[in-house]
Every structure is written in C-alpha cells, then in structure tokens.
Design a protein around this motif. Structure first.
Motif, PDB file in Angstrom:
ATOM      1  N   GLY A 196      17.998  15.783  19.389  1.00  0.00           N
ATOM      2  CA  GLY A 196      18.515  14.482  18.960  1.00  0.00           C
ATOM      3  C   GLY A 196      19.904  14.166  19.475  1.00  0.00           C
ATOM      4  N   LEU A 197      20.497  15.078  20.235  1.00  0.00           N
ATOM      5  CA  LEU A 197      21.832  14.784  20.786  1.00  0.00           C
ATOM      6  C   LEU A 197      21.669  14.171  22.177  1.00  0.00           C
ATOM      7  N   ASP A 198      22.614  13.278  22.540  1.00  0.00           N
ATOM      8  CA  ASP A 198      22.577  12.732  23.889  1.00  0.00           C
ATOM      9  C   ASP A 198      23.003  13.832  24.864  1.00  0.00           C
ATOM     10  N   PRO A 199      22.633  13.689  26.160  1.00  0.00           N
ATOM     11  CA  PRO A 199      22.888  14.777  27.118  1.00  0.00           C
ATOM     12  C   PRO A 199      24.346  15.228  27.144  1.00  0.00           C
ATOM     13  N   GLN A 200      25.259  14.267  27.036  1.00  0.00           N
ATOM     14  CA  GLN A 200      26.680  14.617  27.081  1.00  0.00           C
ATOM     15  C   GLN A 200      27.068  15.505  25.890  1.00  0.00           C
ATOM     16  N   SER A 201      26.641  15.109  24.709  1.00  0.00           N
ATOM     17  CA  SER A 201      26.949  15.908  23.521  1.00  0.00           C
ATOM     18  C   SER A 201      26.308  17.276  23.618  1.00  0.00           C
ATOM     19  N   ARG A 202      25.128  17.317  24.224  1.00  0.00           N
ATOM     20  CA  ARG A 202      24.433  18.592  24.346  1.00  0.00           C
ATOM     21  C   ARG A 202      25.244  19.553  25.209  1.00  0.00           C
ATOM     22  N   ILE A 203      25.720  19.055  26.358  1.00  0.00           N
ATOM     23  CA  ILE A 203      26.524  19.910  27.248  1.00  0.00           C
ATOM     24  C   ILE A 203      27.779  20.366  26.515  1.00  0.00           C
ATOM     25  N   ALA A 204      28.414  19.434  25.787  1.00  0.00           N
ATOM     26  CA  ALA A 204      29.643  19.782  25.064  1.00  0.00           C
ATOM     27  C   ALA A 204      29.359  20.871  24.034  1.00  0.00           C
ATOM     28  N   LEU A 205      28.206  20.744  23.374  1.00  0.00           N
ATOM     29  CA  LEU A 205      27.852  21.737  22.357  1.00  0.00           C
ATOM     30  C   LEU A 205      27.575  23.098  23.003  1.00  0.00           C
ATOM     31  N   TRP A 206      26.935  23.084  24.166  1.00  0.00           N
ATOM     32  CA  TRP A 206      26.683  24.333  24.887  1.00  0.00           C
ATOM     33  C   TRP A 206      28.004  25.042  25.172  1.00  0.00           C
ATOM     34  N   GLU A 207      28.975  24.259  25.671  1.00  0.00           N
ATOM     35  CA  GLU A 207      30.278  24.863  25.999  1.00  0.00           C
ATOM     36  C   GLU A 207      30.893  25.488  24.758  1.00  0.00           C
ATOM     37  N   LEU A 208      30.819  24.713  23.675  1.00  0.00           N
ATOM     38  CA  LEU A 208      31.419  25.173  22.429  1.00  0.00           C
ATOM     39  C   LEU A 208      30.775  26.477  21.944  1.00  0.00           C
ATOM     40  N   LEU A 209      29.462  26.527  22.019  1.00  0.00           N
ATOM     41  CA  LEU A 209      28.757  27.723  21.556  1.00  0.00           C
ATOM     42  C   LEU A 209      29.060  28.912  22.460  1.00  0.00           C
ATOM     43  N   SER A 210      29.145  28.661  23.768  1.00  0.00           N
ATOM     44  CA  SER A 210      29.482  29.732  24.695  1.00  0.00           C
ATOM     45  C   SER A 210      30.856  30.299  24.382  1.00  0.00           C
ATOM     46  N   GLU A 211      31.801  29.389  24.108  1.00  0.00           N
ATOM     47  CA  GLU A 211      33.161  29.848  23.790  1.00  0.00           C
ATOM     48  C   GLU A 211      33.163  30.710  22.531  1.00  0.00           C
ATOM     49  N   LEU A 212      32.439  30.248  21.517  1.00  0.00           N
ATOM     50  CA  LEU A 212      32.370  31.029  20.278  1.00  0.00           C
ATOM     51  C   LEU A 212      31.846  32.427  20.560  1.00  0.00           C
ATOM     52  N   ASN A 213      30.790  32.487  21.369  1.00  0.00           N
ATOM     53  CA  ASN A 213      30.184  33.776  21.677  1.00  0.00           C
ATOM     54  C   ASN A 213      31.144  34.653  22.489  1.00  0.00           C
ATOM     55  N   GLY A 217      26.818  13.761  17.400  1.00  0.00           N
ATOM     56  CA  GLY A 217      27.500  14.913  17.992  1.00  0.00           C
ATOM     57  C   GLY A 217      28.580  15.450  17.087  1.00  0.00           C
ATOM     58  N   MET A 218      29.337  14.525  16.484  1.00  0.00           N
ATOM     59  CA  MET A 218      30.420  14.943  15.580  1.00  0.00           C
ATOM     60  C   MET A 218      29.852  15.634  14.342  1.00  0.00           C
ATOM     61  N   ALA A 219      28.783  15.063  13.792  1.00  0.00           N
ATOM     62  CA  ALA A 219      28.177  15.666  12.600  1.00  0.00           C
ATOM     63  C   ALA A 219      27.715  17.089  12.928  1.00  0.00           C
ATOM     64  N   GLN A 220      27.137  17.251  14.122  1.00  0.00           N
ATOM     65  CA  GLN A 220      26.665  18.579  14.510  1.00  0.00           C
ATOM     66  C   GLN A 220      27.842  19.554  14.640  1.00  0.00           C
ATOM     67  N   ARG A 221      28.954  19.071  15.210  1.00  0.00           N
ATOM     68  CA  ARG A 221      30.139  19.938  15.337  1.00  0.00           C
ATOM     69  C   ARG A 221      30.662  20.313  13.954  1.00  0.00           C
ATOM     70  N   LEU A 222      30.642  19.340  13.044  1.00  0.00           N
ATOM     71  CA  LEU A 222      31.140  19.626  11.694  1.00  0.00           C
ATOM     72  C   LEU A 222      30.235  20.646  10.990  1.00  0.00           C
ATOM     73  N   MET A 223      28.935  20.530  11.229  1.00  0.00           N
ATOM     74  CA  MET A 223      28.016  21.496  10.610  1.00  0.00           C
ATOM     75  C   MET A 223      28.299  22.901  11.129  1.00  0.00           C
ATOM     76  N   ILE A 224      28.619  23.000  12.421  1.00  0.00           N
ATOM     77  CA  ILE A 224      28.914  24.325  12.984  1.00  0.00           C
ATOM     78  C   ILE A 224      30.243  24.832  12.418  1.00  0.00           C
ATOM     79  N   ALA A 225      31.228  23.930  12.361  1.00  0.00           N
ATOM     80  CA  ALA A 225      32.522  24.330  11.796  1.00  0.00           C
ATOM     81  C   ALA A 225      32.333  24.808  10.362  1.00  0.00           C
ATOM     82  N   ARG A 226      31.510  24.094   9.615  1.00  0.00           N
ATOM     83  CA  ARG A 226      31.288  24.475   8.223  1.00  0.00           C
ATOM     84  C   ARG A 226      30.630  25.855   8.143  1.00  0.00           C
ATOM     85  N   ALA A 227      29.666  26.080   9.023  1.00  0.00           N
ATOM     86  CA  ALA A 227      28.976  27.379   9.003  1.00  0.00           C
ATOM     87  C   ALA A 227      29.938  28.516   9.332  1.00  0.00           C
ATOM     88  N   LEU A 228      31.016  28.191  10.071  1.00  0.00           N
ATOM     89  CA  LEU A 228      31.957  29.239  10.488  1.00  0.00           C
ATOM     90  C   LEU A 228      33.131  29.397   9.527  1.00  0.00           C
TER      91      LEU A 228
END
Lengths: 286, 349
Positions: B192-209, B166-177
């Motif tokens: 490949g993310l666990d359900p919890q990380s997936r929900i967290a990532l959804w929130e993060l992407l929604s906020e960005l949008n 989950g952290m690696a995925q967040r870092l990849m998004i941060a890097r892309a931004l």
C-alpha cells in the motif's frame, strides 16, 4: 525439507532484553498503570465531548420529569402520592449514568477497535497478560463512571422544581458507589466484545433501551408488586440492582432488601466481567 | 539455552547450531522454532511443522504468496496466535509459556494501521514507552529522538489521522522500537505504499539492521526480500520450502541465465498461436547451451548455463526454422524463479 546452509555472522549479538521493564519488579503492573494513564490522557483531551455525552441524558430526564412536569401541573408521584417523583428519579438517574457510561466508555470504543481500527493491537502488545488488558478496560470504565456521577449529581440535585429530600446512608453509598461502576463497565466489556459494528443500533434497541426503561429507574422495584411477573422478570436486569442500591443509599424510600441488592450487584458484575474477559480473549487471540 | 535439544525434523535448528561449532561463544538464536504448527478451527493448516532459526543481527525474510502462512507465523512468534503444536522461542523466551515476558523483547509492526487515533504522534510513542516501564522523562527523550530519526518531528503534535501512509508506517516502526526490542517483526510493511515511500522504508530498515537490529519481515514482493534480507525462507501452503541467502537460493535454480524469447504474431495485434510457440520452444530447446525451455506467458523461456554467445545461436536457430523472433531479454534467476522452480506456480497469482 528446510535447507539451511549456514547462518551469516551476526552483525552484533544483541542482548536479548534491554528496556527498563527488565529491571522492574512487576512490569505487568507498571504496564497496567500506564494503560490507565493513557486512558486518562484521552479523557482530558476529549473532556468536552465526555461532559456533553455524560450530561445530556440525565439533564433531559430530570428537567422534563421533575421540573417541566410539576410546573405544568402534570406531576408524577410515587408510593400513593407520598413521595415526589424527583426522589424516585435521583437514584435512578445516577444508576443509569453509571450503566450508560460503561457502554459509552468501554463497549463502543471496543466495538470500533475490533471492527475497524484494530487500535487495540498496540495495547495487546503491552507487556502484560491479555486478561489484564481487559481488566484495565473495566477499571478505566468504572473510574469514568465515578467521574460521570460526580458531574451528574449536582444536576439531579438542583434542577428539580421541588427540593430533593436526600437521606444518605454513607456505608451503603460507599459500597454501592464502588460496586455499581464496575457492573456498568463489565457490562460494557461484555457488550463490546460480543457486538459487531453493524449490530450497534440493534444493541441499543434490543438491550440498552429495555434495560434503561425497566431498570427500576422511573419506578421503585418494590412497587412492581402490582405486576408480579414483571417484578420477577426485571431481576435479570443489572440496572435494577444499581437503581435499588442507590435508592437504598440516598433516600429513605423503601427498596429491595440490601442482601438482594448486593447479591445482584456481585452476580451481575461477576457474570458480565467473566463474559467480557472470555469475549476479549476470543477476539484478541487466535 | 545455547543448545536446543533437536527433535526429529528440527533440521533448521540443528543446522543453525552446527554452523557455530561449540566454541563457547556461539550466539543463541534470536528465533528458534521447532515443528511450529497452527491448525485453525476451520481445519486450515496455516502453518505446518515449520523449523526456523534466526541469528542475532540477521535480517530475515518470509517470502510467499498470500495465504502461505507468513502472518500466522508472525502471529505465533508475537504471542497473538496460539500454536497447535511445536515450540517457539524469541530471544530465549518461550512465547507460549511466557507471553507477557515475550512481549518485552519483541517489537511488532502489524499489517494494518493500529496507531492510537486518540493520541498525537508524539503521544503514541510516549505512552507506548510508558507501557514498557520507561519513566516520564526517559519516554519523552526517547520519543523525541525517534521522531527525529524517523523524520516525524514536524508532525509531533498532530493526531495520527493526519499522517500520510508512509509517515504512519514510519511511526508504527518507531513505536515498535520505542522499548528497544531485541527482535523487530514487520508484517508486509510496504503493502500500500507508493514506490518512493517503499524505497525510503527499505533504506530505513537496512540502516536499522546495520545498527544491529535483528529483523524478521514477511513479504510477497520478491524484490523486497532479495534487496533487504540476509536470509529468506520461501513459504507456500504453511511449509518452508527453502531457507537460505537470496544468492544461495538463486544458485539452486539450475540455470545461470534465463532468456525470454517473444515470437512475432501473424499481425501487429495478434499474439503468436500456441502452435507457433510450441514449435519455437522445440527449436530453442535444441540449441546447444540451453538446458530446457518452456512456454510461459506467451513467451518461450530458455534456461541456460550462460548467456554468453547464446543469443546469436538462438536467433539463428529461430530464423532457420522459419519462426523468427520479435523480442529477446536476458535475466538472472530471481527469487521469483526460485519460487516457481519450487512450487511450479507464480509467486503472484
């Protein structure tokens, strides 16, 4: 087939381009410099690893052949006994160091990048043409080759039992010293884009080993007169021109004619760079 | 650049422009492709004549099974795959003619972890910004800000190998931004993310949008597309079959409610026989309010105008016919249903 009813009202019409790269005159050049900075950062982080990998082979070569051998009465000499083996070996070891550095610093990381990690993807997304990313690999590899020689030179000069008699011609040293690391790094790029991780051990057996042993490092190319077919055959080996180049630049021993050396360096460098750039593009773009 | 000449077949592009009448303020599309096509040397037509328009600020999804051509489209839009035919512009930049320039306006989160393993978390962001002409101080400040925003400050000095998925995925998004791209691409970001990380990532992407970031993501999870996207293009075999808001897409499925009916088997462990299911299907299809019914996955699926008052009628009909019902569930049409109605196949095979 595509049915689009309407585009929802955009939350905010983002300005298409916002970063400082838009205000820079040559963003690709800035990116190129930043890629070099990144490589320099990695090199300083891994300095001990770099040092050990750089020093181990030259040190062993010089120690065994020019210290142990003469000391135990098993001395090798060249040119009918006129030249000490250390005089032969010094330019050869410097040439090997540059070539091996090209393989170590460009080929092996690229093989991993393309094979497993795909880390290269991020650097490909830097705002410069794909070929420029490959050229940066060559430049970074060549710079590492130069650093490696600075590290190795004191060893080859000080370890031999018999003092090394250097006769430096600075013009040739400058020219060969600048060309040689590019040949090493270009060869590294070509190998790195053509070889898969599984083939790496094979690459060492089939390419690196013959290249280093038959690269006029342990013998002067001119003395191969005695084995004419070999003297011709080794001309396809880039290392021959590096070794003979440094032999010409650092010693007073006979060497291949300068024109042939420079032609060989340019040809080998150009050819391997072209193969490398082609291979890089092929691996990166679909 | 506001009005793209629309060749035949550029339906999406024209429709997108038509949605904004010529009032002078019509925003140029963030992404505009015309008949974008990729045929690989193997002969595979991975993408076949795709017209897409994504408006600034939109959260756009490409939904489809593996092999539908989603990643190839992202590859073409991000300069990595060379189109065989057609055109593509991102933020007004022709990605084929000016790849280096296009890379300045896009941020990419690829499917696999491509973080720089030789650098620390902070350095991954820092050097990425330097690639895009940020000065040393600028890059450092922006890196710290994004580490904070993506809850990675604690890990700033570790090598990326030590990060969780989950952290690696967040870092990849941060890097892309890091370089403030106009357009953010994410290729299957939650695989490949666990359900919890997936929900967290959804929130993060929604906020960005919500903050105005235009996003295009590919996914084969229909809940993901439904939850996140303003508009979704449903893809299969290199074609875009439909592109619209999730609600609008679901409306195209000719039913308001789907009732799944399970029949009892002859014993506890034995499933109902095909004959039994076929008979039940016949009975239920005849119930008033049911438009059509079909056997799917060992159950009978009834597509109806409304669930209201339907369930008792279904139960009664099944009892009278002597087949009986063991379980019954009602659902709204989902993007899955849309996909099935468009292709006749399940999204996940």
């Amino acid at each position: 087939m595509t049915a689009v009813a309407e585009t929802p009202s955009p939350a905010r019409a983002a300005a298409p381009a916002r970063g400082p790269a838009e205000a820079v005159r040559w963003p690709a050049l800035v990116a190129f410099g930043a890629l070099l900075l990144r490589d320099a950062r990695v090199l300083t982080r891994e300095r001990w690893r770099f040092l050990i990998r750089t020093v181990s082979q030259p040190l062993m070569l010089v120690f065994v052949f020019t210290y142990v051998f003469p000391t135990i009465g098993q001395e090798l000499r060249a040119f009918d006994g006129q030249a000490s083996f250390s005089d032969i070996l010094v330019p050869g070891v410097i040439a090997i160091t540059m070539l091996i550095k090209g393989v170590q610093s460009v080929a092996l990381p690229l093989v991993d990048d393309f094979g497993y990690t795909r880390e290269i993807e991020d650097r490909i997304m830097a705002p410069l043409p794909v070929w420029a990313v490959a050229v940066e690999k060559i430049v970074a590899g060549a710079l590492q080759g130069l650093v490696a020689v600075v590290v190795v030179f004191p060893i080859v000069a000080l370890v031999p039992a018999e003092p090394v008699s250097l006769d430096i011609s600075w013009g040739h040293l400058l020219a060969v010293g600048l060309l040689a690391p590019f040949v090493g790094a270009s060869l590294g790029l070509a190998l790195g884009t053509l070889v898969t991780p599984k083939q790496v051990p094979m690459m060492f057996s089939v390419i690196i080993l013959p290249v280093t042993f038959l690269g006029a490092t342990y013998f002067p190319w001119t003395q191969l007169e005695a084995i004419p077919w070999l003297q011709w055959a080794v001309l396809i080996n880039p290392l021959v021109y590096l070794s003979e180049g440094f032999r010409m630049a650092l010693t007073s021993l006979p060497s291949m004619p300068p024109a042939a050396i420079y032609a060989g360096l340019l040809l080998c460098g150009g050819l391997t760079a072209a193969i490398g750039l082609w291979g890089f593009r092929r691996r990166v773009l679909a | 650049m506001t009005t793209t000449p629309a060749p035949a077949g550029a339906a999406a592009a024209t429709a997108g422009d038509a949605a904004h009448p010529a009032d002078g303020g019509a925003p140029a599309p963030m992404i505009a492709t015309e008949a974008l096509t990729k045929v690989f040397p193997s002969g595979l037509r991975a993408v076949d004549g795709v017209d897409l328009t994504v408006a600034p600020g939109e959260f756009f999804g490409l939904l489809g099974p593996n092999g539908a051509g989603k990643t190839t489209i992202i590859g073409m839009l991000t300069t990595r795959v060379q189109p065989t035919a057609g055109r593509a512009r991102v933020a007004g930049v022709d990605v084929v003619a000016q790849p280096a320039r296009a890379k300045r306006v896009i941020g990419v989160v690829p499917q696999t972890n491509t973080l720089d393993r030789s650098l620390s978390v902070r350095e991954n962001l820092h050097y990425h910004a330097r690639f895009f002409a940020y000065g040393r101080r600028q890059a450092a400040e922006r890196a710290e800000a994004l580490l904070e925003q993506f809850r990675l400050t604690d890990k700033r000095d570790v090598l990326v190998d030590e990060l969780s998925g989950g952290m690696a995925q967040r870092l990849m998004i941060a890097r892309a931004l890091m370089h403030e791209p106009a357009m953010l691409f994410l290729d299957e970001p939650t695989v490949g993310l666990d359900p919890q990380s997936r929900i967290a990532l959804w929130e993060l992407l929604s906020e960005l949008n919500e903050d105005g970031q235009t996003v295009l993501l590919t996914t084969h999870y229909m809940e993901e597309a439904d939850h996140l996207c303003d508009r979704v293009a449903i893809m299969d075999h290199g074609h875009v079959l439909a592109a619209d808001s999730p609600a609008e897409l679901k409306r195209t499925v000719d039913a308001e409610a789907i009732v799944r009916v399970a029949a009892p088997g002859r014993s506890e462990v034995e499933p109902p026989s095909p004959d039994q299911l076929a008979r039940l299907r016949g009975v239920l299809a005849a119930v008033p309010g049911v438009r059509w019914a079909e056997v799917r996955d060992g159950q009978v699926e009834c597509h109806a105008d409304s669930a209201r008052g339907l369930l008792p009628r279904l139960v009664t009909a099944a009892e009278e016919a002597g087949t009986g019902i063991s379980d019954l569930s009602v659902s709204e049409p989902s993007l899955e249903t849309v996909f099935v109605s468009l292709t006749g196949r399940e999204l996940r095979e």
